[in-house]
Scaffold this motif. Structure first.
Motif: not given
Length: 402
Positions: A95-110
């Motif tokens: 769960e911790a890994l799932a919750l953190s997997h997108d923390l580094g994403h910028t605004p406006f997605g990819h």
């Protein structure tokens, strides 16, 4: 497959009582395991809250019912935890890994990531996975004793390697890092606390990775249908989806469209999850790993789709790419978002004093690399809404992103 609801721990699960520890040693909690504490620190982080207003595919104001990075993350977490429970793994770590997997994403997605990567090309580029590591080890500033969240080695390892090894035995970048090498942020941290970049991550991390694929496929179909980028009839070109739609029609003739869509999505998820559990059980039985390190040393992932389901999953992605991710409406918004991010980056590099004081106070005399990385960190942390507000503050014209 284990009986429904049975709780057990496989010998190859990561053991919270035998964690390799944190960069900064801390006393154990009397009420929570180390992986529970990691999960809780992630949930309470500023970066996690910002996911509420970061794009999944549509920008935040396109509608209240489309996925954001936060709702996507919660859905990934649910699937990862279900997989971990069925396979006898540590649910809290998954769960911790799932919750953190997108923390580094910028605004406006990819789109935002691609824009920053292009602007940072001469300074090591920009990679959302490396940015997530920067956030949890440096950029979050909440604790008195250290920067970052001081997560366990197992969580950091899984965050960096959930999609597989980053380098080969000789240390050369592989996969996504074959051409440009492993991002500096990952190499720098691994020099402090060796993340074993040439090995696979834990089975818990692999659960989080495949849960991400399952959630993407199912819910992008849902959002694409809701946005009328394609219709149910268009899905008949994907055999896996056509079979499910035929099954729904036989069971519920004339069912209203909204309920058909929900039935489709829930059945996609169920088939994927059940297949992953069955295939992973098969792989684990064949490997017979004695402990979590045997999972890391394996030559292939142990949590995976069966060959037939992998083909079905690829078919869904093959449909979504032209019909959703490259749909003319979405591409028009992406082009505008690209301009917003590039405008902000170039202006703030030229005039760093336009950033809040805490972001520019120590930049006097900074070289180009340090300045540009600071600006990239600042922009990457923005929500869609804040990026647009900052663009309106600094420029005469800002697109509506519609």
């Amino acid at each position: 497959m284990r009986p429904h609801g049975e709780r057990w721990r496989a010998p190859y699960a990561c053991d919270p009582g035998a964690t390799r520890g944190r960069l900064y040693p801390e006393a154990d909690s009397p009420t929570r395991s180390p992986f529970q504490r990691d999960r809780d620190r992630i949930i309470h982080s500023t970066a996690f809250r910002r996911l509420k207003h970061k794009t999944q595919v549509f920008v935040y104001h396109e509608g209240d019912h489309y996925r954001t990075r936060l709702t996507h993350t919660i859905e990934v977490s649910q699937i990862a935890r279900a997989l971990a429970r069925a396979l006898g793994l540590d649910e809290d770590l998954a769960e911790a890994l799932a919750l953190s997997h997108d923390l580094g994403h910028t605004p406006f997605g990819h789109t935002g990531e691609e824009a920053l990567d292009a602007e940072m090309a001469g300074q090591g580029g920009f990679d959302h996975n490396a940015q997530a590591l920067r956030i949890v080890t440096r950029l979050e500033r909440r604790y008195a004793a250290y920067d970052g969240l001081n997560l366990t080695w197992e969580t950091l390892e899984g965050l960096v390697k959930h999609n597989g090894p980053l380098v080969d035995a000789a240390g050369r970048g592989i996969g996504a890092y074959r051409e440009h090498g492993v991002p500096g942020a990952i190499l720098e941290y691994s020099a402090l606390q060796d993340l074993k970049l040439a090995s696979f991550a834990s089975a818990e991390a692999q659960c989080a990775a495949i849960a991400d694929d399952i959630a993407y496929d199912a819910h992008d179909i849902d959002d694409g249908l809701r946005a009328e980028l394609f219709d149910l009839a268009d899905l008949a070109g994907v055999p896996f989806l056509r079979d499910i739609l035929d099954e729904i029609e036989r069971a519920y003739p004339g069912l209203e469209r909204s309920r058909v869509i929900h039935e489709l999505v829930r059945r996609i998820i169920t088939r994927f999850v059940e297949d992953v559990i069955t295939e992973s059980d098969r792989r684990l039985s064949a490997l017979a790993p004695a402990d979590a390190d045997a999972i890391r040393a394996a030559g292939d992932a142990v949590v995976a789709f069966s060959p037939g389901m992998a083909q079905a999953e690829a078919g869904i992605k093959g449909f979504l790419y032209p019909h959703m991710y490259r749909h003319p409406t979405v591409m028009a918004v992406r082009r505008q978002a690209d301009h917003v991010v590039r405008d902000l980056f170039r202006r703030l590099v030229a005039e760093p004093g336009l950033m809040p004081a805490e972001w520019c106070a120590d930049l006097a005399g900074a070289d180009d690399g340090r300045l540009m990385r600071r600006v990239a960190d600042y922009i990457a942390g923005m929500t869609d809404r804040y990026a647009l507000e900052e663009h309106r503050r600094l420029f005469d014209a800002t697109p509506d992103l519609r």
